[in-house]
Scaffold this motif. Structure first.
Motif, PDB file in Angstrom:
ATOM      1  N   VAL A 233       0.848  -1.200   0.000  1.00 14.19           N
ATOM      2  CA  VAL A 233       0.000   0.000   0.000  1.00 14.19           C
ATOM      3  C   VAL A 233       0.882   1.248   0.000  1.00 14.19           C
ATOM      4  O   VAL A 233       0.633   2.194  -0.745  1.00 14.19           O
ATOM      5  CB  VAL A 233      -0.981  -0.013   1.189  1.00 14.19           C
TER       6      VAL A 233
ATOM      7  N   VAL B 276      -5.380   6.145  -0.672  1.00 15.71           N
ATOM      8  CA  VAL B 276      -6.135   5.233   0.184  1.00 15.71           C
ATOM      9  C   VAL B 276      -7.522   5.831   0.372  1.00 15.71           C
ATOM     10  O   VAL B 276      -7.666   6.969   0.810  1.00 15.71           O
ATOM     11  CB  VAL B 276      -5.442   5.030   1.552  1.00 15.71           C
TER      12      VAL B 276
ATOM     13  N   ASP C 194      -9.879   1.953   4.797  1.00 14.69           N
ATOM     14  CA  ASP C 194      -9.119   0.898   5.474  1.00 14.69           C
ATOM     15  C   ASP C 194     -10.022   0.365   6.577  1.00 14.69           C
ATOM     16  O   ASP C 194      -9.860   0.701   7.746  1.00 14.69           O
ATOM     17  CB  ASP C 194      -7.821   1.471   6.038  1.00 14.69           C
TER      18      ASP C 194
ATOM     19  N   ILE D 198      -7.591  -3.222   1.946  1.00 13.12           N
ATOM     20  CA  ILE D 198      -7.509  -1.758   1.911  1.00 13.12           C
ATOM     21  C   ILE D 198      -7.952  -1.319   0.521  1.00 13.12           C
ATOM     22  O   ILE D 198      -7.512  -1.871  -0.486  1.00 13.12           O
ATOM     23  CB  ILE D 198      -6.080  -1.275   2.220  1.00 13.12           C
TER      24      ILE D 198
ATOM     25  N   LEU E 140      -8.084   1.356  -2.457  1.00 12.68           N
ATOM     26  CA  LEU E 140      -7.318   2.471  -3.002  1.00 12.68           C
ATOM     27  C   LEU E 140      -7.932   2.916  -4.322  1.00 12.68           C
ATOM     28  O   LEU E 140      -8.796   2.237  -4.873  1.00 12.68           O
ATOM     29  CB  LEU E 140      -5.865   2.055  -3.245  1.00 12.68           C
TER      30      LEU E 140
ATOM     31  N   VAL F 224      -6.318  -4.017  -2.139  1.00  2.20           N
ATOM     32  CA  VAL F 224      -5.130  -4.819  -1.863  1.00  2.20           C
ATOM     33  C   VAL F 224      -5.484  -5.679  -0.667  1.00  2.20           C
ATOM     34  O   VAL F 224      -5.967  -5.184   0.359  1.00  2.20           O
ATOM     35  CB  VAL F 224      -3.898  -3.932  -1.566  1.00  2.20           C
TER      36      VAL F 224
END
Length: 58
Positions: A22, A32, A35, A42, A44, A54
């Protein structure tokens, strides 16, 4: 009137070092977006706003 076509593609990547990946992606221009504390991924967005996740390696 012409309509723009949107191509939706789901891109998720699994990496053994989630936070390091990340960080690398953010250095390359990603942002980002989320989260979630209760989820292992996560979310993005690339510089054009395309979202991707991810996830930790299995």
């Amino acid at each position: 009137m012409t309509r723009a076509r949107v191509l939706a593609v789901a891109v998720d990547c699994r990496k053994p070092e989630l936070l390091a990946e990340v960080e690398r992606l953010v250095m390359l221009g990603a942002k980002v977006l989320d989260d979630p504390p209760d989820d292992p991924w996560i979310v993005l967005a690339d510089p054009e706003g395309n979202e991707f996740c991810v996830l930790p390696a299995r």
